[in-house]
Write an enzyme that holds these catalytic residues in place. Structure first.
Site, PDB file in Angstrom:
ATOM      1  N   MET A  30       8.615  -4.629  -1.870  1.00 15.01           N
ATOM      2  CA  MET A  30       9.322  -4.716  -3.141  1.00 15.01           C
ATOM      3  C   MET A  30      10.247  -3.505  -3.333  1.00 15.01           C
ATOM      4  SD  MET A  30       7.028  -6.627  -5.974  1.00 15.01           S
ATOM      5  CE  MET A  30       6.020  -5.235  -6.440  1.00 15.01           C
ATOM      6  N   GLY A  31      10.477  -2.784  -2.241  1.00 15.28           N
ATOM      7  CA  GLY A  31      11.395  -1.667  -2.319  1.00 15.28           C
ATOM      8  C   GLY A  31      10.769  -0.402  -2.866  1.00 15.28           C
ATOM      9  N   GLU A  35       6.316   6.428   2.828  1.00 15.01           N
ATOM     10  CA  GLU A  35       5.966   6.512   4.244  1.00 15.01           C
ATOM     11  C   GLU A  35       5.012   5.400   4.676  1.00 15.01           C
ATOM     12  OE1 GLU A  35       7.025   8.210   6.916  1.00 15.01           O
ATOM     13  OE2 GLU A  35       8.631   8.787   5.563  1.00 15.01           O
ATOM     14  N   HIS A  37       5.233   2.216   3.753  1.00 20.01           N
ATOM     15  CA  HIS A  37       6.111   1.108   4.140  1.00 20.01           C
ATOM     16  C   HIS A  37       6.780   1.381   5.485  1.00 20.01           C
ATOM     17  CE1 HIS A  37       6.338   0.769  -0.417  1.00 20.01           C
ATOM     18  NE2 HIS A  37       5.935  -0.442  -0.072  1.00 20.01           N
ATOM     19  N   LYS A 149      -3.943  -0.902   1.808  1.00 20.52           N
ATOM     20  CA  LYS A 149      -4.144  -0.456   0.425  1.00 20.52           C
ATOM     21  C   LYS A 149      -4.286  -1.644  -0.522  1.00 20.52           C
ATOM     22  CE  LYS A 149      -0.896   1.126  -2.326  1.00 20.52           C
ATOM     23  NZ  LYS A 149      -1.161   0.420  -3.628  1.00 20.52           N
ATOM     24  N   MET A 184      -0.548   6.472  -0.975  1.00 21.77           N
ATOM     25  CA  MET A 184       0.878   6.368  -1.281  1.00 21.77           C
ATOM     26  C   MET A 184       1.156   5.052  -1.981  1.00 21.77           C
ATOM     27  SD  MET A 184       2.706   7.963   2.108  1.00 21.77           S
ATOM     28  CE  MET A 184       2.414   9.671   2.564  1.00 21.77           C
ATOM     29  N   SER A 186       4.362   3.117  -4.682  1.00 26.55           N
ATOM     30  CA  SER A 186       5.625   3.218  -5.427  1.00 26.55           C
ATOM     31  C   SER A 186       5.371   3.584  -6.880  1.00 26.55           C
ATOM     32  CB  SER A 186       6.390   1.896  -5.342  1.00 26.55           C
ATOM     33  OG  SER A 186       6.685   1.578  -3.994  1.00 26.55           O
TER      34      SER A 186
END
Length: 282
Positions: A30-31, A35, A37, A149, A184, A186
């Site tokens: 989803m942008g 790190e 991703h 995750k 991690m 977003s």
């Protein structure tokens, strides 16, 4: 690296690659990449001839009171990171391209979506499986890459692929963490300074339960209690759920965990308006 916004153009590109025998890997995102991703993209680069990453903030998986409108977006930064990871094409459609006027179909996996995230976010996984099924059909990858995750999402997608006979392999990659153990995400950008310090309680709770398990504690209720106690030591942390479950069907373990069975420790915890999830699989 090519930026593609059209469903038809994306499908044609991958069809042309596959026509000459090239294997395609897909990294759905989803942008607002981190790190974690990029580690998926690098794994896909190592295992495929061509790599497609999608960037699409999917409105179907957000509830009416969730953060769709303020979900972080930075396309230029994302494209630079993906190009550096060796991605061949980025699929970045608009919601109107993915869900044109008259769109009225969905994919839903029942049972496994009724608990944990599914219980707290009604309709979330229906949105996830619908968009992921569309991406699989558009890109036709040999392999698709997801992070551990989102453990329940992984279980749901793997079941969808099995039940509907999607001809691809789901590759699960380890959770990447900050130096202090925070997974991690977003959404970490939303945390205040104090909330960011408090958020490490997820990792501390999971680690405490893992240590207890490795020292012979095989009681589901006891492990849940231990994680809740650690979380309650942090005043800014407000848990939605704490789970000790079978990683395949997500059924909770109450008493003794059967010998030889895997264990998924997972939780969702709120810090102010920010909701974080994390898990360990034992």
């Amino acid at each position: 690296m090519e930026l593609i916004t059209s469903v038809a153009e994306m499908a044609l590109a991958t069809s042309n690659w596959q026509a000459v025998g090239l294997k395609v890997g897909l990294v759905p995102t989803m942008g607002y990449l981190h790190e974690g991703h990029i580690s998926l993209a690098k794994r896909a680069r190592a295992e495929n001839d061509k790599v497609v990453a999608s960037i699409f903030v999917n409105p179907l998986q957000f509830g009416p009171k969730e953060d769709f409108s303020r979900y972080p977006r930075d396309l230029e930064r994302d494209l630079n990171l993906l190009e550096g990871a060796g991605v061949d094409a980025v699929f970045h459609p608009t919601p109107q391209e993915m869900y044109p006027e008259g769109f009225n179909a969905s994919i839903e996996v029942l049972g496994i979506t009724d608990v944990l995230e599914g219980a707290h976010r009604p309709g979330h996984f229906k949105g996830v499986t619908t968009v992921v099924a569309k991406l699989f059909n558009i890109v036709s990858p040999c392999k698709a890459y997801f992070g551990q995750k989102d453990a329940q999402q992984v279980a749901v997608i793997k079941k969808m692929v099995r039940d509907l006979n999607f001809p691809l392999e789901i590759v699960i990659c380890p959770t990447l963490r900050e130096a202090d153990g925070l997974a991690m995400s977003s959404r970490n950008i939303y945390l205040s300074v104090d909330e960011r310090k408090a958020a490490t309680v997820l990792y501390r709770a999971l680690t405490a339960a893992q240590t207890a398990f490795e020292n012979g504690n095989r009681q589901g209720d006891a492990l849940r209690k231990l994680m809740n106690e650690v979380i309650s030591s942090e005043t800014l942390a407000k848990p939605d759920y704490v789970s000790v479950a079978n990683p395949e069907d997500l059924r909770e373990y109450a008493g003794l965990i059967p010998t030889g069975k895997g264990v998924l420790l997972s939780m969702a915890v709120r810090f102010g308006s920010t909701r974080l999830i994390d898990n360990f699989q034992l």
